[in-house]
Scaffold this active site. Structure first.
Site, PDB file in Angstrom:
ATOM      1  N   HIS A   7      -6.309  -8.015  61.397  1.00  0.00           N
ATOM      2  CA  HIS A   7      -6.553  -8.348  59.984  1.00  0.00           C
ATOM      3  C   HIS A   7      -7.690  -7.463  59.491  1.00  0.00           C
ATOM      4  O   HIS A   7      -8.856  -7.864  59.506  1.00  0.00           O
ATOM      5  CB  HIS A   7      -6.888  -9.846  59.837  1.00  0.00           C
TER       6      HIS A   7
ATOM      7  N   CYS B  46       0.668 -18.272  53.864  1.00  0.00           N
ATOM      8  CA  CYS B  46       0.895 -17.931  55.275  1.00  0.00           C
ATOM      9  C   CYS B  46       2.302 -18.288  55.721  1.00  0.00           C
ATOM     10  O   CYS B  46       2.917 -17.571  56.495  1.00  0.00           O
ATOM     11  CB  CYS B  46      -0.089 -18.675  56.171  1.00  0.00           C
TER      12      CYS B  46
END
Ligand code: DHE
Length: 542
Positions: free
Chosen positions: A369, A50
């Protein structure tokens, strides 16, 4: 337990709920060589995906030492411990990291990130192994499995995939792979499974063997997430491509042997501010059916590359300007349009793979997402593609039929309310009227269940099925993750993703009745996450 105060955590979550003063910044403790090595390893395994190897941020926030100094040690430690509703996992309360490891990681953030080495053709060739040469492989299928209905299941923390027979629900083989496999993709013929580990190792599995197993391997980088195969007519089963996070590049390989052929660097300027970015990582890759193109998402530059593989010695790459930070995505039902999330910009980018052009940038809310998204025919708006979100409960439906429903094409036609933020994956099947939405990263109860909507009556809201309870696996965080259909489209499989030292499971639900059909439990099923049905993955059915 770490000395963390709930008030501090509330303060980090935007400060809306707390009037408590911000914690006093505390000096970080220097790390010795051994601690540094351990912290680098944990950072790679848990954080780099991330926040980036160079910690410049993408799905997660930037974490450079100046930021660590501004935020202070206590703040960082609390955030790592409790996570945040914006998608930061709760590494402490979930039991994934110990208090000592959390202190170590908070300290690590005060130190300049160590830069990993490059990884070119010599390094790849050193790791390339053909375990079973092509001429010694089966010439026809040598087993009785219905290989189209096999599931390749990521066993995240054991560095393996489980091949599970979708008909009998028995484990066929546990195959050793790279560390924390991210995805499995299929060759066009459905014979070969390509598996990519977070450590950049690609493993090739041959489903025609008596017991399907590995036939080749290569390490294409130090950190990676994506792999895909050539699917255009005439190139079926010929080439493969893998993208890496570090070094930021992709490599085109010979399909049946994984021999690396061509490496392309993705470093360069960003799409908006046009500043040089040292780490533009390769995210999702799909394979065009309209042209001999791999469609490659470059996360940090916000650009989508159309890599024409018809001439590898004079590679033509068309660069489309999209938006930052490109992540995951999938095809519309016609497989002409690729819809993909630019998560930091809160947009879905739409690529027309036939015209080889950007079609639209659709605004959505917040941190889309989709995984691969979900395609279905909306009773009012016609064919739509849906995504859920990490940042809130919204499930956004986008019209995808410019011919039959031109007024709705590439527009948000409806926003549904799901269980909450922290959603990673959404799924349906052409034969189903159910739309399944997980909330795997939700910090509270919704991570334990799945929401299911009736496509023909979306306004009625969703039903909640308590899948973690059905699995009855005992203690642990056990997130309910990633719906995946069987080949026939009448069963949906979910991972009950627990920590490594706890029991995990796969729950199979009957699609029509929404009732529990089977819990697959086996001590070898360690931390199952992604599941890839051979037929659905090879044919992009979702
Ligand atoms: Fe994923 C897909 C990257 C965390 C499970 N994940 C993808 C893709 C990318 C990506 C780029 C698309 C690949 C493609 O289609 O070619 N994932 C990342 C990260 O960078 C991130 C945020 C952090 C990390 O450190 O890796 C991340 N992903 C996770 C997880 O924690 C998940 C839930 C569990 C795990 O196994 O690591 C996870 N990602 C998945 C799965 C898919 C995926 C199951 C494929 C979904 C599909 O249906 O195709």
């Amino acid at each position: 337990k770490a000395d963390v105060k709930p008030a501090d955590v509330a303060a980090q979550r935007g400060g809306q709920t707390s009037s408590a003063p911000a914690p006093e910044p505390t000096a970080a403790t220097p790390l010795n060589e051994q601690q540094m090595a351990r912290a680098t390893e944990i950072y790679f395994q848990r954080c780099a995906g991330c926040h980036g190897v160079l910690r410049k941020g993408a799905t997660g926030k930037p974490l450079t030492p100046d930021i660590a100094h501004a935020k202070g040690f206590d703040y960082l430690r609390s955030l790592i411990y409790f996570g945040s509703p914006a998608g930061m996992p709760n590494w402490g309360t979930s039991g994934d990291l110990t208090d000592e490891e959390i202190d170590l990681m908070a300290n690590f953030l005060f130190i300049e990130p160590p830069q990993p080495p490059e990884w070119g053709l010599p390094q790849m060739m050193e790791t390339w192994k053909v375990l079973v040469p092509v001429d010694q492989r089966p010439t026809k299928k040598e087993n009785d499995y219905n290989t189209d209905n096999i599931f390749s299941v990521t066993l995240r923390d054991s560095g393996q995939v489980a091949l599970i027979d979708g008909d009998t629900k028995e484990i066929i083989n546990i195959v050793e792979t790279g560390y924390a496999v991210h995805i499995s993709r299929l060759s066009h013929s459905s014979r070969y499974i390509y598996v990519i580990g977070r450590d950049g190792k690609v493993d090739l599995i041959d489903l025609w063997m008596k017991t399907p197993d590995r036939v080749a391997e290569v390490k294409i980088g130090i950190e990676a997430r994506s792999v895909e195969t050539s699917k255009f007519k005439g190139y079926e089963d010929k080439l493969a491509i893998a993208g890496s996070y570090w070094p930021p590049q992709f490599v085109i390989m010979d399909g049946p042997t994984l021999k690396p052929i061509k490496i392309v660097d993705t470093r360069g300027p960003t799409v908006d501010t046009q500043e040089y970015h040292p780490e533009p990582r390769v995210a999702a890759i799909v394979s065009s059916l309209e042209h001999p193109d791999f469609i490659v998402n470059v996360k940090e530059t916000g650009r989508i590359l159309l890599v024409d593989y018809s001439d590898l010695e004079a590679l033509t790459i068309t660069t489309l300007d999209a938006a930052r930070f490109l992540h995951d995505g999938g095809w519309d039902s016609t497989k002409r349009y690729f819809l993909t999330a630019a998560n930091e910009s809160d947009k879905i980018a739409v690529v027309d793979s036939r015209e080889r052009k950007m079609k639209a940038l659709v605004d959505v809310d917040k941190i889309p997402h989709p995984g691969r998204g979900a395609n279905f025919v909306h009773p009012k708006y016609g064919p739509v593609w849906a995504t859920s979100a990490l940042g809130n409960e919204k499930i956004t439906l986008i019209g995808t039929d410019p011919e039959g429903h031109a007024e709705h094409a590439w527009k948000v036609v409806q926003v549904l309310k799901g269980q909450g933020g922290g959603s990673l994956f959404i799924k349906t099947h052409p034969k189903s009227t159910n739309l399944w939405v997980d909330t795997a990263l939700h910090p509270a109860d919704p991570s334990q269940s799945i929401a299911v909507f009736d496509i023909n009556n979306l306004d009625a809201g969703y039903e909640v099925l308590p899948l973690a309870e059905w699995a009855d696996v005992g203690p642990g965080p056990k997130r309910v993750l990633q719906p995946e259909y069987n080949m026939q489209g009448d069963e949906v499989w979910f991972s009950i993703w627990n920590t490594m030292n706890q029991t995990s499971a796969i729950v199979v639900v009957d699609d029509k009745t929404r009732k529990l059909k089977k819990v697959i439990k086996d001590e070898r099923l360690i931390t199952p996450t992604g599941k890839f049905n051979v037929y659905n993955t090879a044919h992009d059915v979702y």
